[in-house]
Design a protein around this motif. Structure first.
Motif, PDB file in Angstrom:
ATOM      1  N   TYR A  28       0.949  -1.079   0.049  1.00 32.85           N
ATOM      2  CA  TYR A  28       0.033   0.131  -0.007  1.00 32.85           C
ATOM      3  C   TYR A  28       0.957   1.150  -0.023  1.00 32.85           C
ATOM      4  N   GLU A  29       0.668   2.013  -0.749  1.00 30.54           N
ATOM      5  CA  GLU A  29       1.259   3.510  -0.921  1.00 30.54           C
ATOM      6  C   GLU A  29       0.346   4.541  -0.374  1.00 30.54           C
ATOM      7  N   SER A  30      -0.620   4.373   0.143  1.00 34.39           N
ATOM      8  CA  SER A  30      -1.657   5.483   0.808  1.00 34.39           C
ATOM      9  C   SER A  30      -2.062   5.025   2.203  1.00 34.39           C
ATOM     10  N   SER A  31      -2.361   6.036   2.721  1.00 34.70           N
ATOM     11  CA  SER A  31      -2.859   5.843   4.280  1.00 34.70           C
ATOM     12  C   SER A  31      -3.659   4.597   4.533  1.00 34.70           C
ATOM     13  N   MET A  32      -3.477   3.911   5.486  1.00 37.04           N
ATOM     14  CA  MET A  32      -4.468   2.901   6.054  1.00 37.04           C
ATOM     15  C   MET A  32      -4.790   2.605   7.191  1.00 37.04           C
ATOM     16  N   ILE A  33      -6.021   2.140   7.552  1.00 40.91           N
ATOM     17  CA  ILE A  33      -6.289   1.685   8.727  1.00 40.91           C
ATOM     18  C   ILE A  33      -6.321   0.405   8.988  1.00 40.91           C
ATOM     19  N   LEU A  40      -9.211  -3.555   7.656  1.00 39.99           N
ATOM     20  CA  LEU A  40      -7.933  -3.087   6.777  1.00 39.99           C
ATOM     21  C   LEU A  40      -8.843  -2.650   5.825  1.00 39.99           C
ATOM     22  N   GLU A  41      -8.632  -0.834   5.769  1.00 41.68           N
ATOM     23  CA  GLU A  41      -9.050  -0.263   4.652  1.00 41.68           C
ATOM     24  C   GLU A  41      -8.496   1.168   4.705  1.00 41.68           C
ATOM     25  N   PRO A  42      -8.515   1.798   3.546  1.00 38.42           N
ATOM     26  CA  PRO A  42      -7.855   3.094   3.086  1.00 38.42           C
ATOM     27  C   PRO A  42      -8.190   4.083   4.205  1.00 38.42           C
ATOM     28  N   TRP A  43      -7.566   4.972   4.447  1.00 38.19           N
ATOM     29  CA  TRP A  43      -7.873   6.082   5.443  1.00 38.19           C
ATOM     30  C   TRP A  43      -7.779   7.116   4.529  1.00 38.19           C
ATOM     31  N   LEU A 120      -0.661   7.257   8.517  1.00 43.15           N
ATOM     32  CA  LEU A 120      -0.517   8.391   7.354  1.00 43.15           C
ATOM     33  C   LEU A 120       0.711   8.239   6.422  1.00 43.15           C
ATOM     34  N   ILE A 121       0.357   7.819   5.213  1.00 48.22           N
ATOM     35  CA  ILE A 121       1.272   8.019   4.221  1.00 48.22           C
ATOM     36  C   ILE A 121       0.988   9.028   3.317  1.00 48.22           C
ATOM     37  N   GLU A 122       1.663   9.957   3.315  1.00 51.27           N
ATOM     38  CA  GLU A 122       1.274  11.520   2.550  1.00 51.27           C
ATOM     39  C   GLU A 122       1.687  11.155   1.315  1.00 51.27           C
TER      40      GLU A 122
END
Length: 126
Positions: A28-33, A40-43, A120-122
């Motif tokens: 994953y290269e974006s923010s995740m929960i 497991l889901e995108p934040w 957080l993946i900015e």
């Protein structure tokens, strides 16, 4: 002495680096929960400055006892008002950089704690 690998029954973060995470074999290269309960889901937040109380309120689920907030590549705290909803529910919140948050999440999940990590993946930040 017999050595055996740790076995985590909860969803684990398998690897991480600047700008990416590997969870359950997927990069994953974006923010995740990520939750010890299998969540497991995108934040939906790409920048630290865009965080709102709603981002944190979405982390509260039945039984969650602690939220680990990974603030990006460096440690940055959010205004306490953004965390008020979690605190009012009696959910603990710890803030650390995303790499430390991933490691801490794995430890707590491995201990059987009811933990959720908001990592957080900015994106689009230079």
């Amino acid at each position: 002495m017999k050595f055996q690998p740790d076995r985590i029954d909860a969803l684990a973060i398998q690897a991480h680096g600047p700008g990416w995470l590997v969870i359950a074999g997927q990069r994953y290269e974006s923010s995740m929960i990520v939750g010890a309960d299998g969540r497991l889901e995108p934040w939906p937040c790409a920048r630290h400055g865009d965080l709102t109380a709603a981002h944190f309120d979405a982390l509260a689920t039945d039984g969650t006892e602690v939220v680990i907030f990974g603030s990006g590549e460096r440690l940055r705290f959010v205004h306490p008002s953004l965390l008020a909803g979690l605190i009012a529910r009696g959910i603990g919140v710890e803030t650390m950089d995303t790499m430390a948050a991933a490691r801490t999440y794995n430890i707590l999940a491995g201990e059987g704690r009811r933990v959720v990590a908001a990592l957080l993946i900015e994106t689009g930040v230079k």
